[in-house]
Design a protein around this motif. Structure first.
Motif, PDB file in Angstrom:
ATOM      1  N   UNK A 132     -88.199 -45.750 -75.727  1.00 52.26           N
ATOM      2  CA  UNK A 132     -88.419 -45.930 -74.291  1.00 52.26           C
ATOM      3  C   UNK A 132     -87.121 -45.793 -73.496  1.00 52.26           C
ATOM      4  N   UNK A 133     -86.343 -44.785 -73.866  1.00 57.33           N
ATOM      5  CA  UNK A 133     -85.161 -44.435 -73.086  1.00 57.33           C
ATOM      6  C   UNK A 133     -84.027 -45.418 -73.161  1.00 57.33           C
ATOM      7  N   UNK A 134     -83.977 -46.197 -74.246  1.00 58.65           N
ATOM      8  CA  UNK A 134     -82.927 -47.205 -74.420  1.00 58.65           C
ATOM      9  C   UNK A 134     -82.904 -48.194 -73.258  1.00 58.65           C
ATOM     10  N   UNK A 135     -84.096 -48.605 -72.832  1.00 56.30           N
ATOM     11  CA  UNK A 135     -84.213 -49.569 -71.735  1.00 56.30           C
ATOM     12  C   UNK A 135     -83.526 -50.884 -72.118  1.00 56.30           C
ATOM     13  N   UNK A 136     -82.770 -51.443 -71.196  1.00 58.62           N
ATOM     14  CA  UNK A 136     -82.143 -52.747 -71.435  1.00 58.62           C
ATOM     15  C   UNK A 136     -83.249 -53.770 -71.667  1.00 58.62           C
ATOM     16  N   UNK A 137     -83.227 -54.400 -72.835  1.00 56.73           N
ATOM     17  CA  UNK A 137     -84.315 -55.296 -73.234  1.00 56.73           C
ATOM     18  C   UNK A 137     -83.748 -56.616 -73.758  1.00 56.73           C
ATOM     19  N   UNK A 138     -84.284 -57.710 -73.238  1.00 58.31           N
ATOM     20  CA  UNK A 138     -83.867 -59.047 -73.668  1.00 58.31           C
ATOM     21  C   UNK A 138     -85.062 -59.752 -74.296  1.00 58.31           C
ATOM     22  N   UNK A 139     -84.906 -60.194 -75.539  1.00 57.35           N
ATOM     23  CA  UNK A 139     -85.968 -60.900 -76.248  1.00 57.35           C
ATOM     24  C   UNK A 139     -85.403 -62.162 -76.895  1.00 57.35           C
ATOM     25  N   UNK A 140     -86.299 -62.881 -77.558  1.00 57.39           N
ATOM     26  CA  UNK A 140     -85.901 -64.041 -78.363  1.00 57.39           C
ATOM     27  C   UNK A 140     -86.612 -63.948 -79.706  1.00 57.39           C
ATOM     28  N   UNK A 141     -87.429 -64.904 -80.006  1.00 56.24           N
ATOM     29  CA  UNK A 141     -88.323 -64.957 -81.163  1.00 56.24           C
ATOM     30  C   UNK A 141     -87.603 -65.071 -82.503  1.00 56.24           C
ATOM     31  N   UNK A 142     -86.669 -64.170 -82.804  1.00 59.36           N
ATOM     32  CA  UNK A 142     -86.007 -64.228 -84.113  1.00 59.36           C
ATOM     33  C   UNK A 142     -84.890 -65.263 -84.141  1.00 59.36           C
ATOM     34  N   UNK A 143     -84.566 -65.827 -82.995  1.00 56.48           N
ATOM     35  CA  UNK A 143     -83.568 -66.901 -82.892  1.00 56.48           C
ATOM     36  C   UNK A 143     -82.159 -66.458 -83.283  1.00 56.48           C
ATOM     37  N   UNK A 144     -81.909 -65.138 -83.318  1.00 59.09           N
ATOM     38  CA  UNK A 144     -80.586 -64.654 -83.695  1.00 59.09           C
ATOM     39  C   UNK A 144     -79.940 -63.975 -82.489  1.00 59.09           C
ATOM     40  N   UNK A 145     -78.907 -64.589 -81.906  1.00 58.85           N
ATOM     41  CA  UNK A 145     -78.266 -63.998 -80.729  1.00 58.85           C
ATOM     42  C   UNK A 145     -77.729 -62.597 -81.023  1.00 58.85           C
ATOM     43  N   UNK A 146     -77.886 -61.714 -80.050  1.00 59.71           N
ATOM     44  CA  UNK A 146     -77.345 -60.365 -80.195  1.00 59.71           C
ATOM     45  C   UNK A 146     -76.917 -59.869 -78.828  1.00 59.71           C
ATOM     46  N   UNK A 147     -75.722 -59.289 -78.769  1.00 57.66           N
ATOM     47  CA  UNK A 147     -75.172 -58.841 -77.492  1.00 57.66           C
ATOM     48  C   UNK A 147     -74.435 -57.528 -77.708  1.00 57.66           C
ATOM     49  N   UNK A 148     -75.049 -56.396 -77.355  1.00 64.72           N
ATOM     50  CA  UNK A 148     -74.398 -55.090 -77.565  1.00 64.72           C
ATOM     51  C   UNK A 148     -73.271 -54.877 -76.559  1.00 64.72           C
ATOM     52  N   UNK A 149     -72.307 -54.090 -76.960  1.00 61.50           N
ATOM     53  CA  UNK A 149     -71.221 -53.726 -76.060  1.00 61.50           C
ATOM     54  C   UNK A 149     -71.561 -52.407 -75.381  1.00 61.50           C
ATOM     55  N   UNK A 150     -71.304 -52.289 -74.090  1.00 60.61           N
ATOM     56  CA  UNK A 150     -71.621 -51.036 -73.389  1.00 60.61           C
ATOM     57  C   UNK A 150     -70.703 -49.906 -73.815  1.00 60.61           C
ATOM     58  N   UNK A 151     -71.184 -48.710 -73.631  1.00 56.21           N
ATOM     59  CA  UNK A 151     -70.387 -47.500 -73.873  1.00 56.21           C
ATOM     60  C   UNK A 151     -69.949 -47.359 -75.331  1.00 56.21           C
ATOM     61  N   UNK A 152     -70.685 -47.976 -76.245  1.00 58.44           N
ATOM     62  CA  UNK A 152     -70.337 -47.868 -77.664  1.00 58.44           C
ATOM     63  C   UNK A 152     -71.488 -47.288 -78.489  1.00 58.44           C
TER      64      UNK A 152
END
Length: 215
Positions: A132-152
């Motif tokens: 879906x075009x790499x839409x910025x998506x924020x979820x939970x459920x798995x309880x594992x924090x994840x934070x991508x870095x831009x431009x990488x």
């Protein structure tokens, strides 16, 4: 806590998303029964709480200036047993797995407690983002924090983490066009008084730097 939520509700700043633990709130009658009013002990009568509150399966935020979108959802939609079979799963969690946890036996259907299940759910979510075009998506459920870095050349997959730690919760904060991974935790002042402290787990990044990419 609900009176704190009410303050946001009265300012039209409260949006609720249901997940696998509260799928019943898809039913507006149940929402109305639980959130429309409360009994005030001081006044000895029922008072309005959040009478027109609605729960959503997902929400899309849009930057009023750049029109950039951010998709928010619980994340359990990528987990068959917690989405399609949520009633069956809830029954077994309450009747079977909860007592067995006393003996150290973990629920195999829970992404929070089963690493293989966690990876499977996150792979499905990432595939959806990619499709879906790499839409910025924020979820939970798995309880594992994840934070991508831009431009990488990373997928724009954010996970706000968990609110079930004994002394802290993690979350995604969006403010002034920036996004960050934060942690709220209990700490003590020099005089021993308890306080709530916010700490950046991942420093704020410009949301505008998160672009669609070809993977």
């Amino acid at each position: 806590m609900y009176l704190q939520l009410q303050k946001f509700y009265l300012e039209n700043r409260l949006e609720m998303i249901y997940g696998n633990h509260d799928m019943v709130y898809r039913n507006q009658d149940i929402v109305k029964k639980n959130f429309s009013e409360y009994f005030d002990i001081k006044e000895a009568k029922k008072l309005p709480l959040m009478p027109n509150l609605k729960f959503h399966e997902g929400i899309v935020l849009e930057n009023s200036e750049t029109k950039q979108e951010i998709f928010l959802t619980h994340g359990h939609q990528a987990d068959f047993m917690n989405y399609v079979g949520w009633k069956f799963n809830r029954f077994f969690v309450r009747i079977l797995w909860k007592p067995l946890q006393i003996w150290g036996i973990k629920d195999p259907t829970s992404p929070a407690k089963n690493y293989l299940e966690l990876l499977k759910v996150e792979r499905k979510i990432k595939k959806w983002i990619s499709d879906n075009g790499n839409k910025i998506t924020i979820v939970g459920h798995t309880h594992r924090p994840h934070f991508p870095k831009p431009l990488k050349n990373e997928l724009n997959f954010f996970n706000d983490g968990s609110c079930v730690h004994p002394r802290s919760i993690t979350g995604i904060e969006i403010e002034d066009g920036k996004i960050a991974l934060i942690k709220w935790f209990i700490d003590t002042k020099d005089d021993g008084i308890l306080q709530i402290v916010k700490e950046y787990v991942e420093n704020p990044e410009n949301i505008s730097d998160y672009k669609s990419i070809d993977l």
